[in-house]
Every structure is written in structure tokens, then in C-alpha cells.
Scaffold this motif. Structure first.
Motif, PDB file in Angstrom:
ATOM      1  N   LEU A 102       0.816  -1.212   0.000  1.00 43.08           N
ATOM      2  CA  LEU A 102       0.000   0.000   0.000  1.00 43.08           C
ATOM      3  C   LEU A 102       0.852   1.266   0.000  1.00 43.08           C
ATOM      4  O   LEU A 102       0.329   2.377   0.060  1.00 43.08           O
ATOM      5  CB  LEU A 102      -0.935  -0.002   1.216  1.00 43.08           C
ATOM      6  CG  LEU A 102      -1.854  -1.222   1.329  1.00 43.08           C
ATOM      7  CD1 LEU A 102      -2.795  -1.078   2.506  1.00 43.08           C
ATOM      8  CD2 LEU A 102      -2.633  -1.449   0.051  1.00 43.08           C
ATOM      9  N   GLY A 103       2.163   1.085  -0.022  1.00 37.90           N
ATOM     10  CA  GLY A 103       3.050   2.247  -0.125  1.00 37.90           C
ATOM     11  C   GLY A 103       3.388   2.886   1.208  1.00 37.90           C
ATOM     12  O   GLY A 103       3.906   4.005   1.251  1.00 37.90           O
ATOM     13  N   CYS A 104       3.094   2.210   2.308  1.00 35.26           N
ATOM     14  CA  CYS A 104       3.405   2.766   3.628  1.00 35.26           C
ATOM     15  C   CYS A 104       4.911   2.685   3.871  1.00 35.26           C
ATOM     16  O   CYS A 104       5.556   1.703   3.506  1.00 35.26           O
ATOM     17  CB  CYS A 104       2.692   1.983   4.730  1.00 35.26           C
ATOM     18  SG  CYS A 104       0.921   1.894   4.500  1.00 35.26           S
ATOM     19  N   GLY A 105       5.446   3.693   4.515  1.00 38.32           N
ATOM     20  CA  GLY A 105       6.869   3.709   4.821  1.00 38.32           C
ATOM     21  C   GLY A 105       7.227   2.608   5.806  1.00 38.32           C
ATOM     22  O   GLY A 105       6.504   2.367   6.780  1.00 38.32           O
ATOM     23  N   VAL A 106       8.328   1.931   5.538  1.00 37.72           N
ATOM     24  CA  VAL A 106       8.813   0.869   6.412  1.00 37.72           C
ATOM     25  C   VAL A 106      10.284   1.138   6.692  1.00 37.72           C
ATOM     26  O   VAL A 106      11.034   1.483   5.786  1.00 37.72           O
ATOM     27  CB  VAL A 106       8.637  -0.514   5.739  1.00 37.72           C
ATOM     28  CG1 VAL A 106       9.359  -1.604   6.528  1.00 37.72           C
ATOM     29  CG2 VAL A 106       7.158  -0.861   5.611  1.00 37.72           C
ATOM     30  N   GLU A 107      10.648   1.048   7.982  1.00 36.17           N
ATOM     31  CA  GLU A 107      12.019   1.346   8.382  1.00 36.17           C
ATOM     32  C   GLU A 107      12.519   0.229   9.287  1.00 36.17           C
ATOM     33  O   GLU A 107      11.825  -0.151  10.235  1.00 36.17           O
ATOM     34  CB  GLU A 107      12.030   2.674   9.153  1.00 36.17           C
ATOM     35  CG  GLU A 107      13.304   3.473   8.998  1.00 36.17           C
ATOM     36  CD  GLU A 107      13.114   4.875   9.568  1.00 36.17           C
ATOM     37  OE1 GLU A 107      13.347   5.846   8.848  1.00 36.17           O
ATOM     38  OE2 GLU A 107      12.710   4.982  10.751  1.00 36.17           O
ATOM     39  N   ASN A 108      13.711  -0.273   8.995  1.00 35.81           N
ATOM     40  CA  ASN A 108      14.274  -1.381   9.772  1.00 35.81           C
ATOM     41  C   ASN A 108      13.278  -2.532   9.947  1.00 35.81           C
ATOM     42  O   ASN A 108      13.175  -3.123  11.013  1.00 35.81           O
ATOM     43  CB  ASN A 108      14.737  -0.905  11.149  1.00 35.81           C
ATOM     44  CG  ASN A 108      15.804   0.166  11.040  1.00 35.81           C
ATOM     45  OD1 ASN A 108      16.653   0.102  10.143  1.00 35.81           O
ATOM     46  ND2 ASN A 108      15.747   1.166  11.902  1.00 35.81           N
ATOM     47  N   GLY A 109      12.530  -2.790   8.916  1.00 33.09           N
ATOM     48  CA  GLY A 109      11.610  -3.920   8.957  1.00 33.09           C
ATOM     49  C   GLY A 109      10.304  -3.651   9.681  1.00 33.09           C
ATOM     50  O   GLY A 109       9.487  -4.562   9.843  1.00 33.09           O
ATOM     51  N   CYS A 110      10.090  -2.415  10.155  1.00 33.71           N
ATOM     52  CA  CYS A 110       8.851  -2.087  10.877  1.00 33.71           C
ATOM     53  C   CYS A 110       8.105  -0.949  10.175  1.00 33.71           C
ATOM     54  O   CYS A 110       8.723  -0.045   9.617  1.00 33.71           O
ATOM     55  CB  CYS A 110       9.165  -1.648  12.305  1.00 33.71           C
ATOM     56  SG  CYS A 110      10.076  -2.889  13.235  1.00 33.71           S
ATOM     57  N   VAL A 111       6.782  -1.003  10.258  1.00 35.98           N
ATOM     58  CA  VAL A 111       5.971   0.028   9.631  1.00 35.98           C
ATOM     59  C   VAL A 111       6.089   1.329  10.444  1.00 35.98           C
ATOM     60  O   VAL A 111       5.948   1.329  11.669  1.00 35.98           O
ATOM     61  CB  VAL A 111       4.487  -0.411   9.568  1.00 35.98           C
ATOM     62  CG1 VAL A 111       3.626   0.672   8.937  1.00 35.98           C
ATOM     63  CG2 VAL A 111       4.365  -1.712   8.775  1.00 35.98           C
ATOM     64  N   LYS A 112       6.366   2.417   9.741  1.00 35.70           N
ATOM     65  CA  LYS A 112       6.490   3.714  10.408  1.00 35.70           C
ATOM     66  C   LYS A 112       5.105   4.265  10.718  1.00 35.70           C
ATOM     67  O   LYS A 112       4.257   4.334   9.828  1.00 35.70           O
ATOM     68  CB  LYS A 112       7.222   4.706   9.496  1.00 35.70           C
ATOM     69  CG  LYS A 112       8.728   4.519   9.504  1.00 35.70           C
ATOM     70  CD  LYS A 112       9.377   5.214   8.333  1.00 35.70           C
ATOM     71  CE  LYS A 112       9.377   6.726   8.457  1.00 35.70           C
ATOM     72  NZ  LYS A 112      10.099   7.327   7.288  1.00 35.70           N
ATOM     73  N   VAL A 113       4.900   4.677  11.967  1.00 33.30           N
ATOM     74  CA  VAL A 113       3.617   5.297  12.339  1.00 33.30           C
ATOM     75  C   VAL A 113       3.885   6.555  13.152  1.00 33.30           C
ATOM     76  O   VAL A 113       4.924   6.682  13.798  1.00 33.30           O
ATOM     77  CB  VAL A 113       2.724   4.341  13.178  1.00 33.30           C
ATOM     78  CG1 VAL A 113       2.151   3.230  12.322  1.00 33.30           C
ATOM     79  CG2 VAL A 113       3.482   3.763  14.365  1.00 33.30           C
ATOM     80  N   ASN A 114       2.914   7.462  13.131  1.00 37.33           N
ATOM     81  CA  ASN A 114       3.026   8.648  13.974  1.00 37.33           C
ATOM     82  C   ASN A 114       2.295   8.379  15.293  1.00 37.33           C
ATOM     83  O   ASN A 114       1.889   7.254  15.579  1.00 37.33           O
ATOM     84  CB  ASN A 114       2.506   9.890  13.242  1.00 37.33           C
ATOM     85  CG  ASN A 114       0.986   9.833  13.012  1.00 37.33           C
ATOM     86  OD1 ASN A 114       0.309   8.927  13.519  1.00 37.33           O
ATOM     87  ND2 ASN A 114       0.471  10.780  12.255  1.00 37.33           N
ATOM     88  N   GLU A 115       2.116   9.412  16.104  1.00 36.14           N
ATOM     89  CA  GLU A 115       1.527   9.171  17.439  1.00 36.14           C
ATOM     90  C   GLU A 115       0.091   8.642  17.363  1.00 36.14           C
ATOM     91  O   GLU A 115      -0.421   8.051  18.298  1.00 36.14           O
ATOM     92  CB  GLU A 115       1.587  10.453  18.272  1.00 36.14           C
ATOM     93  CG  GLU A 115       0.834  11.600  17.624  1.00 36.14           C
ATOM     94  CD  GLU A 115       0.886  12.884  18.454  1.00 36.14           C
ATOM     95  OE1 GLU A 115       1.077  12.787  19.680  1.00 36.14           O
ATOM     96  OE2 GLU A 115       0.723  13.962  17.867  1.00 36.14           O
ATOM     97  N   TRP A 116      -0.584   8.865  16.235  1.00 33.20           N
ATOM     98  CA  TRP A 116      -1.950   8.356  16.063  1.00 33.20           C
ATOM     99  C   TRP A 116      -1.972   6.984  15.405  1.00 33.20           C
ATOM    100  O   TRP A 116      -3.000   6.551  14.912  1.00 33.20           O
ATOM    101  CB  TRP A 116      -2.791   9.343  15.237  1.00 33.20           C
ATOM    102  CG  TRP A 116      -2.727  10.749  15.770  1.00 33.20           C
ATOM    103  CD1 TRP A 116      -2.127  11.821  15.179  1.00 33.20           C
ATOM    104  CD2 TRP A 116      -3.256  11.217  17.006  1.00 33.20           C
ATOM    105  NE1 TRP A 116      -2.243  12.925  15.977  1.00 33.20           N
ATOM    106  CE2 TRP A 116      -2.936  12.594  17.112  1.00 33.20           C
ATOM    107  CE3 TRP A 116      -3.965  10.607  18.061  1.00 33.20           C
ATOM    108  CZ2 TRP A 116      -3.303  13.371  18.218  1.00 33.20           C
ATOM    109  CZ3 TRP A 116      -4.333  11.378  19.163  1.00 33.20           C
ATOM    110  CH2 TRP A 116      -4.001  12.736  19.223  1.00 33.20           C
TER     111      TRP A 116
END
Lengths: 81, 429, 386
Positions: free
Chosen positions: B261-275
Motif C-alpha cells: 500500500l506504499g506505507c513507509g517501512v524502516e528497519n523492517g517495521c511500519v512507520k507510524v506517527n503518534e496516532w
């Protein structure tokens, strides 16, 4: 096994407990789920349907993931080539 | 032609483990239309599914009851494989195609075990720790069987306790982490009383089972199936006769859907903000895909994601403190169960790394990238799509994984082709 | 024409006789051929051997007769592959499965007969199949097809490993493989890399496939995007490579997107399903609309494919020329630059012949087939007349 069912595994009838997955039935019958590309016998690894090691042929349909499928009466299960 | 199911939701949750259940239940409280989808035949995730009522922690039973009493549309046995256009997911249920439309999406796809190759690991009856537990839940008779439990992570103890309760004999639990880091872990647990309580309960259940730190499976032996395991312990090897080896090296987040779905992934984990929002508008992520943190964090993140997806932002804020605590625990897990490099020495040149395509370690060693390995050896090109060998080669060779393409799970040709029929493009006159 | 002996003279100062840009199947074949003939070769790629269109393609070794020169090149190259066959390692998965051109109706059967005559006159073994014998040898095709033409010597292989084999063989003859920074410029006997390094060569070969115009501006190549799908293993379901004769109608449409039924049995038991052709599609993502059309077409011919498990889809870019013939030979605007590109969907098939023809030109040897149709200078002539 009071509420067991009978399925066929590699041509032989096998009695398994109701609710058992096909992968469990294969293990109980001592049969490999599949034969690998180089001819090794393989059985389940992940148990959750992602590794594809438990593939079997069910009622003529190849590559079914046996850990995700519950046994049904008269099912014909074969080791996947 | 497969029969097509089409459903539309305000909030769609993918994954029916703790995070997904919490997200769905919370979102549904607001009266919006919620759907929850899981690829397994039942909800609960690997952790809760298939346990009898009395085996279930009270928290689990409560959430499962809230889910079943809700008006949430519950879909099991559905495997999402494609996003033909924004806001639409395609899934397969057996041979049938399902189309799922959403306004907001919560990705709660959980984690899978990490497997590392060692000599003999492809023998039948060498399974994942969670894998063997799932088989026992699926009816595998384990009473009287000898099971060596090995690898790393808190799952080992939980699985050993579960198997023992069902009559298995556990000759050894081998944890690759050192006593030093386990002690540090235990020392830091005072902030997590629930975990301590669970730890004590496990200790009680495990009784006199021998537990070794700095210990790992060195080789599995057997002719047609597993007969014994050689473990490494304090620099020495020791052979143990057994029926099963339950072996997993902690967990890896399932990020394939997020990547699709094009979500950012960093070090193998999905990046999320505080929400718990991903880098994509209206797509949230909760639980293990954002980082392995266990069930409490998953529930917290799930609730935040569900509330925000249902536009109840203020209530979501109330969970921030709990989440912070959960993330502290996640960091602890990460530090404690980090893989030691010794494990990269386990495969012999002939050891298979890719089980789908039977690719040996030596063939991979000749390659310099994941893509080269895939194209020149077929490693990761089989039906598991690299879910098993991918994390292993990442550890062994430090190769970075590739981007994903549809289908993110093998799907029927007719279902890949049927997309146009079920999702006609808007035509203007 | 450059003489072979002249080329060897500069070896002392670190200059190569030949620098080949692009380690796809064509560049690999050229490296091998130059090295076999004793020249000092460097082959440069930004990624690894066979990672571009070579990895994206189907990997067929087929004769084609869109034009006489196309036939001459494909047949010559097919024979070169046949003579190489015994040396190919097992991971190249060479399989002489034959191609069946499938005729849906009587009109297409006429084409079968025409094709058969054309091939028969030129010594290509073929067999006309009527409806019954087609159904017999490919029972999973749909009922009611008119027949087909079996081209017996056509084959399939796994291209990345074939390219690697050729590069490895070149290396045993002294060729150097340089993988790393991308080539940003080539000309006047010098190849410049992204990190500023230079590799000098008497001859520079642009074998960069669809990327060729970026390095040699003015080369008349367009990207033609294709999609492919591969299934899990279903040994025995398909025995020959199948191509619909309607392919001729669709493949010739150069203006719009087209799909055609093309299925291949791989040695692994997997089935490779194609094909699509798109101009002007620059992004490498899977295009759902075209993928769906392509798979629908495949199922029209082989309904059983629908129930198979598709494990992967991908796209690639063919290097297409206006007259559907590759560019092999000197580039008129730079005496040091030679082209070996523009093979569109036939790069795997024609790579070996391309290398022979190119090296013949460089070394002054007499090529086995007339080379004029493939010379890059032909395009200029066309433009001059236009």
C-alpha cells in the motif's frame, strides 16, 4: 476415538479426531506432506499458513496448505509432488 | 468464474489478533461500519486462537467476547493479495474472490517466527515453536512426546509450558541469549508487573524443565524425520534424542501489506506517527508490524488505531502513556533477544536456506544482493515468497529486502484476472 | 574496419580492446565472443549479470519470420544455442520443448500453412497439427481450436543463468566484469562511470538494452513494457511453448497496448504466462488493467490456468526499434561506438548471433549471414528518405 472421522491418506484409510487439521492427519499417519524440489520429505514448519511446507494434494487439487484445512469425511489426501 | 463477494466498510481491519480485535472493537463503538478480516480459520491471532476457555487469559476472553458481541462484520479465511486501486483490497477465500472497500484501513497483520537455517532444519518434525503449538491446537497428539524447544524469545517459554501442559516431555529449552542479558531483562521488568506475573506463572508451569542460556540448536539429525538434535551449550555440543524440535528465533513483523500500500517501512517495521497513522493517509497500523512488542502493546496500539480511524482522537490520547510503557518493553525485547553472530555460522555449504526452491547456503554465498540471489538461484522465488528465507538471508548476509509486488500472497490466476470485472473503472460520458 | 591485430597493440597501457556496457544476455554474449577471439574485454554493469530485461523476459529460443532478416538472425542464433547446449550448466534449464503456434480458426490455419511452407523451405523442422492432434498433445487447451504449427527445435531457458554462464566463460578467457557504479557516458574510446572513474577501450559496445539511448543519444529505441505471471509448479500441465497466432495481429500494433496468449512450460514445472506490449508506459509497476486483460486472454485459450496459483507478477522493458530488427554494428556518429541493442522480445534468442555478427564486423571476418539489415546506419537512411 469416539467422534473421529475417516479420510484417505496416500490411498489408505486413516481415522482422525474431528476438528483435526489435514497437517495433523498427515503427521498422525506418518506421511510427508510434500516432496521438495530435490526430493526431500517435508512437513509443516510455521503452522500458520505462510511457509507452504505443509502443501498436500486434496481431492486432486495440488498445493493445498494442510495446516489451514480441517479434515472432512472421505477427503482424499496425497503427498504433494 | 469465481463468485465475487464485495463489502464496503468505514473502517476495515486486516488481521484478527489482539491488535486487530482491539482496533475493530474500539472503532465499532462509534457506530461506524467496521469489518475485520483474518487469513486463519478463526480470530485471536497466533497467541489467542485455538485455546480452550480455561487456558485463555481473562483479558483475551474479554476481548474475544467483545468482538463476538459486536456488530462488526467478521470475515475469516480471507487472504489479502492485491490492491487494484486506492481504497480497495482483494482477498481470496478458498477459491473465491472477495473485494473489500474501505475509507480507513488498520493494518494489524501481526508477526511470524524468524527461522534460521542449520544442518537438518528441513527434516519433518523440526517446526517453529509457535508452529508446533499451532499443530497441537490443531489436534496433534503430543502426550509423551519428547520436544526440544530452542531458539530465542519469550515465545519459547510460553510454548514449552503449553506443550508440557498437554503432556509433552521437554528435555531442554535452549535460549541463545546469554544469562547476562536475560538477567538485565528480568531486572527491567519491574515496570511491567503483568509480564512478571506471567513469567512467574510460566516458571511454575515449567517446573524442573532444564533451561539453558547461550545455547542453540547446532544440527538436527534423522533419516526420514527428526530423531535427535545436537545443541550447542557453553561452547560444547550435546546430542538429545527427541520427537520434535520446536525452534524459532523471535519474531519478524509482517509488513508485506503495508509495503504493497506504499506505507513507509524502516528497519523492517511500519512507520507510524503518534496516532498510529502510517505515511499514507487513512491507513493505520497497530501491533507487531510497528515493532515486536507483545500482546499488551498490541492491544494499546490497536485501540488507538481503532479510535483514531473512527475519528475519536481525544479518547485515543488516553492510551499514550500505556503505549509508552509498552514500547519500553518492546525495546527490552529487542535488546535481550538480539541474535548473536554465532548463529550465522550454523549453515554448512550444503544446508538449504530456501526451502521452497531448495537453494543451498553455498550458492547464496556467491551472490552479492538479495535480487541477484533471487534471480540467479531462485532463493525466495517459491510460494512462500521469501517469508521464511527472507529474514534468514537478511541476518546471514545483511541483504536488504526488495519491494513487494502483487500478489503479496499466491493467488489464483483467475482472481488476479477478475479484477476488472469486479472493479469497473468509472467512465464519464 | 578495425583489424584484430591492431586492437591488441594497446594492451600495455591499461586500455581494453573492447568495453561492453550492459551485462544482459546480449552484452554477455558479446563479451564471450570477443574474449573467445582473443581480445581484451571489460564488461560493465551497475547491478549484476542478467538483472535487467534479461531477467524480466520469457527466455525463449525461437525462430520468427516477421521478415527475412528476422528469420535469418533467429535461425542462425538458434543453431548457435543448439551447439552450445551440451556446455550449458543445469541451472540454465535449456529445454527444447518446441513452440506451437495455435490457430483459433480457419483464417489462422491459413497462416499456419504459410508459415509451415516458409519454414520448410528453409530447413526448419515443423509439423502441422489439426484440431485433433493439437488437442492430443496439449489437452489443456480449450476445445474447438482449429489446429496449430509445431516448430520442433524452439526451446526455452532461464536467462539470468544463461547470461552468467556466458560472462563466466568470457572471464576464463581473460574478460573483466566490473559491477558497481553506473555508466553515465560513453564515447570517443572512453566509458565514464557515476563515480568519475573512466574505462578506456578501442571499441565501446552499447549493449544497454532499452537504456541505450541515454548513453548514445539518437539511437532509435523505445521502451516497450511487458508483463509476466508465473505459477506454482504443475508438472505436465503444459508441454510446449504456446503462442496464439492472433499474436501476429497484436504484436504488430505499434500504436496501442496489446495482449496475446503466450504460455511456457518451465523445467521446474512452473508455467510462465504472457504477454503484453505497451508503449509510453515508463513506470515499472504492474498495470492492473493490462495484467487482467493478459490473464483473461490466457484463460480463453487454457481455461485450466485460471485455477492455478500465481506466485509472482513482474514487468520489464523491451528495447524496440521501428522496423523490429536489432541494431548491430558501428554507430555512424562515433567511430569507437558499436551498438548491440534493440532486440525487443528476441534478445535471448538472438544474443549469440548478435555477438558473432558484431565481432565479425570489428575483426573483419566474414559474417555467416548478410548483416546490412541490422546495421545502425540503416535508420539514418530511412530518416534521410522520409
Amino acid at each position: 476415538m469416539p467422534d473421529g472421522i475417516t479420510i484417505t491418506i496416500n490411498g489408505a484409510p486413516v481415522r482422525v479426531p474431528a476438528g483435526a487439521t489435514v497437517a495433523v492427519a498427515m503427521a498422525m499417519a506418518g506421511q510427508a506432506c510434500r516432496v521438495s524440489v530435490k526430493g526431500e520429505s517435508r512437513g509443516p514448519l510455521c503452522g500458520m499458513g505462510i511457509c507452504f511446507e505443509c502443501r498436500v494434494t486434496i481431492n486432486g487439487v495440488s498445493h493445498c496448505r494442510s495446516c489451514q484445512i480441517v479434515c472432512e469425511p472421505a477427503m482424499d489426501v496425497r503427498t504433494d509432488a | 468464474m469465481p463468485s465475487a463477494i464485495s463489502e464496503r466498510f468505514d473502517v476495515l481491519v486486516i488481521g484478527g489478533g489482539p491488535a486487530g480485535i482491539a482496533a475493530a472493537v474500539r472503532a465499532a463503538e462509534s457506530g461506524v461500519g467496521v469489518g475485520i478480516v483474518d487469513d486463519n480459520p478463526a480470530f485471536g491471532g497466533q497467541i489467542w486462537r485455538g485455546k480452550s476457555e480455561d487456558e485463555q487469559p481473562r483479558e483475551a476472553a474479554r476481548w474475544m467476547r467483545r468482538l463476538s458481541e459486536s456488530r462488526i462484520t467478521k470475515l475469516t479465511g480471507l487472504r489479502v493479495f492485491h490492491q487494484p486501486e486506492t481504497g480497495v483490497l482483494l482477498a481470496e477465500k478458498n477459491e473465491n474472490l472477495c473485494e473489500l472497500r474501505y475509507r480507513s484501513l488498520v493494518i494489524a497483520t501481526g508477526a511470524r517466527e524468524r527461522f534460521l537455517p542449520f544442518s537438518g532444519w528441513t527434516l519433518p518434525n523440526v517446526m517453529g515453536a509457535g508452529g508446533l503449538q499451532a499443530m497441537v491446537k490443531g489436534g496433534l497428539p503430543i502426550r509423551g512426546k519428547r520436544v526440544v524447544v530452542a531458539g530465542t524469545g519469550p515465545l519459547l517459554l510460553a510454548v514449552a509450558a503449553y506443550l508440557r501442559k498437554h503432556g509433552a516431555v521437554i528435555p531442554a529449552i535452549c535460549e541463545q541469549a546469554s544469562w547476562g542479558s536475560l538477567a538485565k531483562f528480568a531486572g527491567a521488568l519491574w515496570r511491567h508487573p503483568a509480564k512478571v506475573a506471567r513469567g512467574f506463572r510460566l516458571k511454575g508451569e515449567l517446573g524442573t524443565v532444564p533451561f539453558a542460556a547461550s545455547s542453540w540448536p547446532f544440527a538436527a539429525e534423522g533419516k526420514e524425520k527428526l530423531e535427535s538434535v545436537t545443541i550447542s551449550r557453553n561452547g560444547k555440543t550435546e546430542k538429545i534424542q527427541c520427537d520434535y524440535l520446536a525452534c524459532g528465533f523471535h519474531l519478524v513483523p509482517n509488513v508485506e501489506l503495508a509495503l504493497l500500500l506504499g506505507c513507509g517501512v524502516e528497519n523492517g517495521c511500519v512507520k507510524v506517527n503518534e496516532w498510529q497513522r502510517t505515511t499514507v493517509e487513512n491507513i493505520y497500523c497497530a501491533g507487531e508490524p510497528t515493532g515486536i512488542g507483545g500482546v499488551e502493546l498490541a492491544l494499546t496500539e490497536g485501540q488507538i488505531a481503532g479510535l483514531v480511524a473512527a475519528e475519536r482522537v481525544k479518547e485515543a490520547r488516553e492510551f499514550f502513556r500505556e503505549r509508552k510503557k509498552g514500547r519500553h518493553f518492546a525495546d527490552l525485547l529487542d535488546q535481550t533477544f538480539r541474535l548473536r553472530r554465532d548463529l550465522a555460522e550454523l549453515p554448512t555449504p550444503e544446508t538449504l536456506v530456501c526451502r521452497c526452491e531448495d537453494v543451498t547456503y553455498s550458492r547464496l554465498k556467491a551472490c552479492s544482493s538479495w535480487r541477484e540471489a533471487k534471480l540467479h538461484t531462485r532463493c525466495g522465488m517459491g510460494p512462500c515468497q521469501g517469508r521464511v528465507c527472507g529474514p534468514a538471508v537478511e541476518f546471514l548476509f545483511q541483504w536488504t529486502p526488495e519491494s513487494v509486488r502483487p500478489p503479496i500472497f499466491p493467488a489464483r490466476v483467475e482472481n488476479l484476472a477478475a479484477v476488472r470485472a469486479t472493479a469497473p473503472q468509472n467512465r464519464s460520458l | 574496419m578495425h583489424g584484430h591485430s591492431r586492437l591488441n597493440r594497446n594492451m600495455a597501457n591499461g586500455e581494453f580492446d573492447v568495453v561492453i556496457v550492459g551485462a544482459g544476455i546480449v552484452g554477455a554474449a558479446c563479451a564471450d565472443e570477443f574474449a573467445q577471439r582473443g581480445m581484451r574485454v571489460a564488461i560493465v554493469d551497475r547491478e549484476f549479470v542478467g538483472g535487467g530485461a534479461t531477467a524480466a523476459g520469457m527466455g525463449h529460443i525461437v525462430v520468427m519470420d516477421d521478415s527475412d532478416p528476422q528469420f535469418a538472425l533467429t535461425r542462425y542464433s538458434q543453431r548457435l544455442w543448439q551447439s552450445l547446449r551440451a556446455e550449458l550448466p543445469s541451472d540454465v534449464e535449456y529445454e527444447a520443448c518446441g513452440t506451437i503456434w495455435v490457430a483459433a480458426d480457419e483464417e489462422e490455419m491459413n497462416e499456419v500453412r504459410r508459415k509451415n511452407d516458409y519454414y520448410a523451405q528453409r530447413g526448419v523442422p515443423t509439423r502441422i497439427l489439426d484440431a485433433g492432434s493439437l488437442a492430443e498433445i496439449e489437452p489443456n487447451l480449450r476445445k474447438g481450436l482449429a489446429g496449430g504449427l509445431l516448430v520442433m527445435e524452439d526451446a526455452v531457458l532461464y536467462p539470468p543463468c544463461a547470461a552468467r554462464f556466458l560472462v563466466e566463460r568470457a572471464r576464463t578467457k581473460g574478460a573483466e566484469l566490473r559491477v558497481g557504479p553506473a555508466v553515465v557516458q560513453m564515447g570517443a574510446g572512453c566509458v565514464r562511470l557515476a563515480d568519475g572513474a573512466e574505462i578506456k577501450g578501442k571499441i565501446l559496445v552499447n549493449a544497454a538494452g532499452a537504456e541505450a539511448p541515454a548513453l548514445t543519444p539518437g539511437v532509435g529505441i523505445k521502451k516497450r513494457k511487458g508483463h509476466l505471471v508465473i505459477t506454482d509448479r504443475y508438472a505436465g500441465f503444459l508441454r510446449h511453448q504456446l503462442v496464439e497466432l492472433g499474436y501476429l495481429k497484436s504484436a504488430h500494433v505499434v500504436s496501442s497496448d496489446s495482449v496475446a496468449f503466450n504460455a511456457q512450460p518451465r523445467k521446474t514445472g512452473q508455467i510462465l504466462i504472457g504477454s503484453s506490449r505497451q508503449y509510453g508506459a515508463e513506470h515499472k509497476e504492474v498495470d492492473q488493467e493490462i495484467l487482467a486483460r493478459m490473464l483473461e486472454r490466457a484463460q480463453e485459450y487454457m481455461p485450466g490456468l485460471g485455477r492455478m496459483s500465481a506466485v509472482r507478477t513482474w514487468t520489464g522493458f523491451r528495447a524496440a526499434t521501428p522496423d523490429k530488427l536489432p541494431l548491430i554494428g558501428p554507430w555512424p556518429e562515433d567511430a569507437s561506438v558499436f551498438l548491440a541493442t534493440g532486440h525487443e522480445g528476441l534478445g535471448i534468442t538472438t544474443s549469440l548471433a548478435t555477438a558473432k555478427i558484431l565481432v565479425d564486423q570489428v575483426s573483419g571476418a566474414k559474417p555467416e549471414i548478410p548483416i546490412e539489415p541490422y546495421l545502425p546506419s540503416r535508420a539514418g537512411k530511412e530518416h534521410a528518405h522520409a
